[in-house]
Design a protein around this motif. Structure first.
Motif, mmCIF file in Angstrom:
data_model
loop_
_atom_site.group_PDB
_atom_site.id
_atom_site.type_symbol
_atom_site.label_atom_id
_atom_site.label_comp_id
_atom_site.label_asym_id
_atom_site.label_seq_id
_atom_site.Cartn_x
_atom_site.Cartn_y
_atom_site.Cartn_z
ATOM 1 N N VAL A 350 -1.586 6.294 -3.616
ATOM 2 C CA VAL A 350 -0.834 7.437 -4.392
ATOM 3 C C VAL A 350 0.423 6.504 -5.257
ATOM 4 O O VAL A 350 0.489 6.762 -6.293
ATOM 5 C CB VAL A 350 -0.330 8.403 -3.737
ATOM 6 C CG1 VAL A 350 0.447 9.247 -4.410
ATOM 7 C CG2 VAL A 350 -1.532 8.996 -3.021
ATOM 8 N N GLU A 351 0.926 5.559 -4.244
ATOM 9 C CA GLU A 351 1.941 4.898 -5.142
ATOM 10 C C GLU A 351 1.616 4.150 -6.072
ATOM 11 O O GLU A 351 2.172 3.715 -7.157
ATOM 12 C CB GLU A 351 2.636 3.977 -3.791
ATOM 13 C CG GLU A 351 3.309 4.969 -2.701
ATOM 14 C CD GLU A 351 2.167 5.351 -1.539
ATOM 15 O OE1 GLU A 351 1.094 5.071 -1.718
ATOM 16 O OE2 GLU A 351 2.762 6.234 -0.521
ATOM 17 N N SER A 354 0.560 6.200 -9.129
ATOM 18 C CA SER A 354 1.735 6.654 -9.600
ATOM 19 C C SER A 354 2.677 5.607 -10.628
ATOM 20 O O SER A 354 2.924 5.641 -11.733
ATOM 21 C CB SER A 354 2.628 7.390 -8.831
ATOM 22 O OG SER A 354 1.901 8.045 -8.041
ATOM 23 N N PHE A 357 0.397 4.657 -13.824
ATOM 24 C CA PHE A 357 0.694 5.782 -14.466
ATOM 25 C C PHE A 357 1.848 5.683 -15.210
ATOM 26 O O PHE A 357 2.025 5.922 -16.575
ATOM 27 C CB PHE A 357 0.343 7.353 -14.063
ATOM 28 C CG PHE A 357 0.413 8.449 -14.811
ATOM 29 C CD1 PHE A 357 -0.452 8.643 -15.691
ATOM 30 C CD2 PHE A 357 1.607 9.120 -14.899
ATOM 31 C CE1 PHE A 357 -0.251 9.749 -16.692
ATOM 32 C CE2 PHE A 357 1.733 10.363 -15.666
ATOM 33 C CZ PHE A 357 0.658 10.412 -16.594
ATOM 34 N N THR A 358 2.892 5.527 -14.661
ATOM 35 C CA THR A 358 4.205 5.506 -15.029
ATOM 36 C C THR A 358 4.430 4.407 -16.173
ATOM 37 O O THR A 358 4.965 4.248 -17.258
ATOM 38 C CB THR A 358 5.421 5.077 -14.045
ATOM 39 O OG1 THR A 358 5.117 6.408 -13.219
ATOM 40 C CG2 THR A 358 6.630 5.070 -14.667
#
Length: 384
Positions: A350-351, A354, A357-358
């Motif tokens: 997930v990290e 994320s 995506f950022t």
């Protein structure tokens, strides 16, 4: 109430081929960043598989050791001295060396790590073989890492079928008496676990009075860090004392700072970011140029630059989301393929998802902001 379709979306879908090219370019940048970050994280995670499997609280190593692939020996008596500290429950020596494994099927040789432990102490986590300590007490009997690379041969399959698996390690005949799970890393493609006596049989040149790692279990309620500091101060300069967590951090630090691998993967991710930024900028710049007359008309009607900035930013956000999804899916599938092919712990987190995506949103937003300069410099009088 009538739903108003955003102007940014209408402009993007007006040129469908251009939109598909933009999505493909962003997806490529996403895949590149996810793969580079995935390889880097797999490196650090695989590097400490051995450390995490140790059943210990405190670790003793030689101060000349730099990493698991470059361990130096120290006197075994230091471990016995550590056993005399108040709060110590038990101690156990560990021997490490690289041996040449002969594939029993095609007879090819490949290097793997051999771990020698005291079979009287449960010093390492083993889950696949019950009573494994008794198994490795037998002369020339070893446990084979079931998560080793496939180049070592179908050892887990043969063992589970009930076949006797015998081969050679460094020229000595051995028998696989069971399996355990540790996994390959960037320093070793496979692992063997055996008793300290069998280890010395495989490597007769090794001095039994010199060990590679000393393991110390502390009693419940004892401050591990404080005890490690006391040991470090009291024992000689030929031994370095640290907690299990510090031992793992010691290994990660080597791969991150003392080698170029971490830098290379980070640079690869940066290149993906730059490539994606260039692609998005070209798409948005072309889109702005194609609609420059319309923008100039709206400027003449009184619309301010902030309106056009909002349109371009909307296009950037739409592109980032549309490009991220296929890039994420492709990367997820590639992770599975690579993990199965290399036995490295490559997987989506997930990290990481994320973070990328950022970065994708930031990449598209920066490109949109640069493309906006074309509108800001546009003068309606010059265009008409």
């Amino acid at each position: 109430m009538i739903f108003a379709i955003p102007l940014a979306w209408l402009q993007l879908i007006r040129e469908r081929i251009r939109l598909l090219v933009a999505i493909a370019g962003i997806a490529f940048a996403v895949v590149l960043m996810l793969m580079q970050f995935g390889f880097r994280d797999a490196l650090f995670k695989a590097a400490v598989r051995f450390h995490e499997s140790l059943n210990t609280d405190i670790v003793l190593i030689s101060p000349q050791s730099t990493a698991l692939i470059a361990m130096r020996s120290f006197p075994r008596r230091r471990l016995y001295q550590a056993a005399g500290f108040e709060g110590v429950e038990s101690v156990s020596p560990l021997y490490l060396n690289f041996g040449l494994w002969r594939n029993p099927i095609n007879k090819r040789t490949r290097q793997l790590m051999v771990i020698g432990v005291d079979p009287m102490v449960v010093s390492i986590a083993v889950s696949d073989t019950p009573r494994w300590q008794d198994a490795i007490k037998l002369p020339d009997h070893v446990l084979f890492d079931a998560q080793s690379r496939a180049e070592f041969g179908p050892i887990p399959e043969l063992y589970r079928q009930g076949q006797e698996v015998t081969t050679e390690v460094s020229g000595r005949k051995i028998t696989v008496a069971g399996l355990f799970r540790m996994g390959a890393n960037f320093g070793a493609d496979g692992n063997l676990l055996t008793s300290d006596l069998n280890f010395l049989r495989l490597f007769p040149e090794r001095n039994p009075g010199l060990i590679d790692v000393g393991l110390v279990r502390v009693q419940p309620g004892v401050n591990t860090k404080a005890l490690a500091r006391r040991m470090n101060a009291a024992l000689g300069n030929d031994v370095l004392v640290m907690t299990k967590e510090e031992f793992a951090a010691f290994e990660r630090n080597y791969w991150q700072k003392s080698t170029s691998i971490g830098f290379i993967f980070s640079l690869g991710a940066l290149m993906g970011f730059i490539v994606g930024s260039v692609i998005v900028y070209q798409i948005l710049y072309t889109d702005v140029t194609d609609h420059l007359a319309e923008y100039a008309t709206l400027k003449a009607m009184g619309y301010r630059d902030v309106f056009f900035y909002g349109v371009v930013m909307q296009e950037s956000l739409i592109l980032s989301c549309m490009g991220y999804v296929p890039g994420f899916i492709v990367s997820f599938l590639l992770y599975i393929v690579i993990a199965n092919a290399t036995s490295l712990p490559v997987g989506m987190t997930v990290e990481r998802a994320s973070l990328v995506f950022t970065l994708t949103v930031l990449m598209c937003t920066l490109s949109g902001a640069i493309a906006m300069r074309r509108i800001q410099a546009a003068d309606p009088a010059d265009i008409f």
